[in-house]
Write a protein that holds these residues in place. Sequence first.
Motif, PDB file in Angstrom:
ATOM      1  N   ILE A 196     -30.133 -47.031  -9.272  1.00  0.00           N
ATOM      2  CA  ILE A 196     -29.814 -45.817 -10.575  1.00  0.00           C
ATOM      3  C   ILE A 196     -28.983 -46.906 -10.845  1.00  0.00           C
ATOM      4  N   ALA A 197     -27.742 -47.390 -10.257  1.00  0.00           N
ATOM      5  CA  ALA A 197     -27.037 -47.678 -10.516  1.00  0.00           C
ATOM      6  C   ALA A 197     -27.443 -49.084 -11.668  1.00  0.00           C
ATOM      7  N   THR A 198     -28.769 -49.724 -10.710  1.00  0.00           N
ATOM      8  CA  THR A 198     -29.228 -51.061 -12.085  1.00  0.00           C
ATOM      9  C   THR A 198     -30.174 -50.604 -13.218  1.00  0.00           C
ATOM     10  N   VAL A 199     -31.081 -49.047 -13.223  1.00  0.00           N
ATOM     11  CA  VAL A 199     -30.926 -48.859 -14.592  1.00  0.00           C
ATOM     12  C   VAL A 199     -30.587 -48.117 -15.088  1.00  0.00           C
ATOM     13  N   ASN A 257     -41.680 -51.635  -9.142  1.00  0.00           N
ATOM     14  CA  ASN A 257     -41.891 -53.366  -9.226  1.00  0.00           C
ATOM     15  C   ASN A 257     -40.316 -54.319  -8.502  1.00  0.00           C
ATOM     16  N   GLU A 258     -39.321 -53.149  -8.111  1.00  0.00           N
ATOM     17  CA  GLU A 258     -38.254 -53.953  -7.414  1.00  0.00           C
ATOM     18  C   GLU A 258     -38.494 -54.650  -6.092  1.00  0.00           C
ATOM     19  N   PHE A 259     -38.341 -55.656  -6.032  1.00  0.00           N
ATOM     20  CA  PHE A 259     -38.453 -56.349  -4.652  1.00  0.00           C
ATOM     21  C   PHE A 259     -37.388 -56.402  -3.210  1.00  0.00           C
ATOM     22  N   LEU A 260     -35.544 -57.167  -4.539  1.00  0.00           N
ATOM     23  CA  LEU A 260     -35.255 -57.992  -4.022  1.00  0.00           C
ATOM     24  C   LEU A 260     -34.036 -56.822  -3.174  1.00  0.00           C
ATOM     25  N   TYR A 261     -33.958 -55.400  -3.777  1.00  0.00           N
ATOM     26  CA  TYR A 261     -32.689 -55.135  -2.933  1.00  0.00           C
ATOM     27  C   TYR A 261     -33.721 -54.264  -2.029  1.00  0.00           C
ATOM     28  N   ALA A 262     -35.132 -53.560  -2.445  1.00  0.00           N
ATOM     29  CA  ALA A 262     -36.481 -52.942  -1.268  1.00  0.00           C
ATOM     30  C   ALA A 262     -36.052 -53.694   0.007  1.00  0.00           C
ATOM     31  N   ALA A 316     -45.495 -46.917   2.690  1.00  0.00           N
ATOM     32  CA  ALA A 316     -44.864 -47.324   1.803  1.00  0.00           C
ATOM     33  C   ALA A 316     -45.045 -46.561  -0.070  1.00  0.00           C
ATOM     34  N   LEU A 317     -46.624 -45.777   0.220  1.00  0.00           N
ATOM     35  CA  LEU A 317     -46.501 -45.183  -1.229  1.00  0.00           C
ATOM     36  C   LEU A 317     -45.341 -43.925  -1.071  1.00  0.00           C
ATOM     37  N   GLY A 318     -45.711 -43.637  -0.484  1.00  0.00           N
ATOM     38  CA  GLY A 318     -44.801 -42.522  -0.807  1.00  0.00           C
ATOM     39  C   GLY A 318     -43.343 -42.749  -0.834  1.00  0.00           C
ATOM     40  N   ASN A 319     -42.818 -43.465  -0.416  1.00  0.00           N
ATOM     41  CA  ASN A 319     -41.460 -44.013  -0.634  1.00  0.00           C
ATOM     42  C   ASN A 319     -41.085 -44.726  -1.706  1.00  0.00           C
ATOM     43  N   SER A 320     -42.394 -45.306  -2.540  1.00  0.00           N
ATOM     44  CA  SER A 320     -41.888 -45.601  -3.574  1.00  0.00           C
ATOM     45  C   SER A 320     -41.903 -45.157  -4.476  1.00  0.00           C
ATOM     46  N   VAL A 321     -43.113 -43.729  -4.546  1.00  0.00           N
ATOM     47  CA  VAL A 321     -42.963 -42.429  -5.695  1.00  0.00           C
ATOM     48  C   VAL A 321     -41.963 -42.085  -5.412  1.00  0.00           C
ATOM     49  N   THR A 377     -41.116 -49.826   0.336  1.00  0.00           N
ATOM     50  CA  THR A 377     -42.108 -49.882  -0.730  1.00  0.00           C
ATOM     51  C   THR A 377     -42.780 -50.248  -0.780  1.00  0.00           C
ATOM     52  N   LEU A 378     -43.823 -50.194  -1.637  1.00  0.00           N
ATOM     53  CA  LEU A 378     -45.173 -51.220  -2.074  1.00  0.00           C
ATOM     54  C   LEU A 378     -45.095 -52.606  -2.470  1.00  0.00           C
ATOM     55  N   PRO A 379     -44.173 -53.261  -3.025  1.00  0.00           N
ATOM     56  CA  PRO A 379     -43.364 -54.470  -3.286  1.00  0.00           C
ATOM     57  C   PRO A 379     -43.679 -55.292  -1.672  1.00  0.00           C
TER      58      PRO A 379
END
Length: 299
Positions: free
Chosen positions: A168-171, A230-235, A91-96, A246-248
């Motif tokens: 990317i599309a969100t940010v 920190n994004e949670f919903l899409y993940a 999960a840490l690797g995916n978030s990074v 991911t971590l969240p």
Amino acid sequence: MAAPTDRRAASGRPSLLAPRAKRRVGSILAGIAAIGVFVASVFPVYWMVNTSFQPNGQVRGSELHFWPDNGTVENYVNVIFNSSRAPFLPALGNSVMVTLITVVVSLVFAFFAALAVTRFRFRSRALFIITILIIQMIPAEAMIISIFRLMDGWQLLNTVLGLSAVYIATVLPFTIWTLRGFVNGVPVELEEAAMIDGLSRSQAFWRITFPLLAPGLVATGIFGFIQAWNEFLYALVLNPRPEAMTLPVWLRTFLDPNGGINWAELMAGSTLVAIPVVIFFLIVQTRMTSGLVAGAVKG
């Protein structure tokens, strides 16, 4: 004749001292308010870290412990190496990976888009800016179904690439809008003066303008990093598998529907999730300060 003058001077002292006394009282009140805001902001973080070093039985007890008097690192060991829940390191690797891809790609695209909107005049320029603002107003929940079907059709569910594309599309709209303000704040006359001195347009931009934009890139990168990390919903919707989360989303595995939540381990996991953000901000803060100073000197 000296006595009336002295009386007038003595009578004028309170009017001179009163503004100073008011300013002193105002500064004291402002300092107290600042301390209150600081304590209110820091105390939840301290309580999270404090709880992470306490045994779970002590955390669930009725007595409050403001200091980990029975401190232990067993919670962190269980969080990282316990095989009964989703693993921490993947999960840490995916978030990074997702966060780095999101920050780098969004900054590159937003940088050139901000340059195009600010430095060039074209017919659909105003429409492009308005579209960015409209996209920012659309809530994520309104697009989650269409995005899920799109990623499913492209076979990008439970992948780092698919989640990164969504981030990317969100940010991107916000980063374009933010960098537009930074680019617009750099006078184009600096480039023109450099071109008069013999530099080409590209050389003038990279040598003169780009160093002044470095603090803006760093500030925008901080926003992209925090939002992607920190994004949670899409993940949760797009990467629900244990090896792809991911971590969240990984923190959600600590929630037991039967109510048997290990709060000490949950706080330890939350602390581990927050540490990379703190480290990143400390590193980038130094770079932002140096960039501001360098930009001021070169300007």
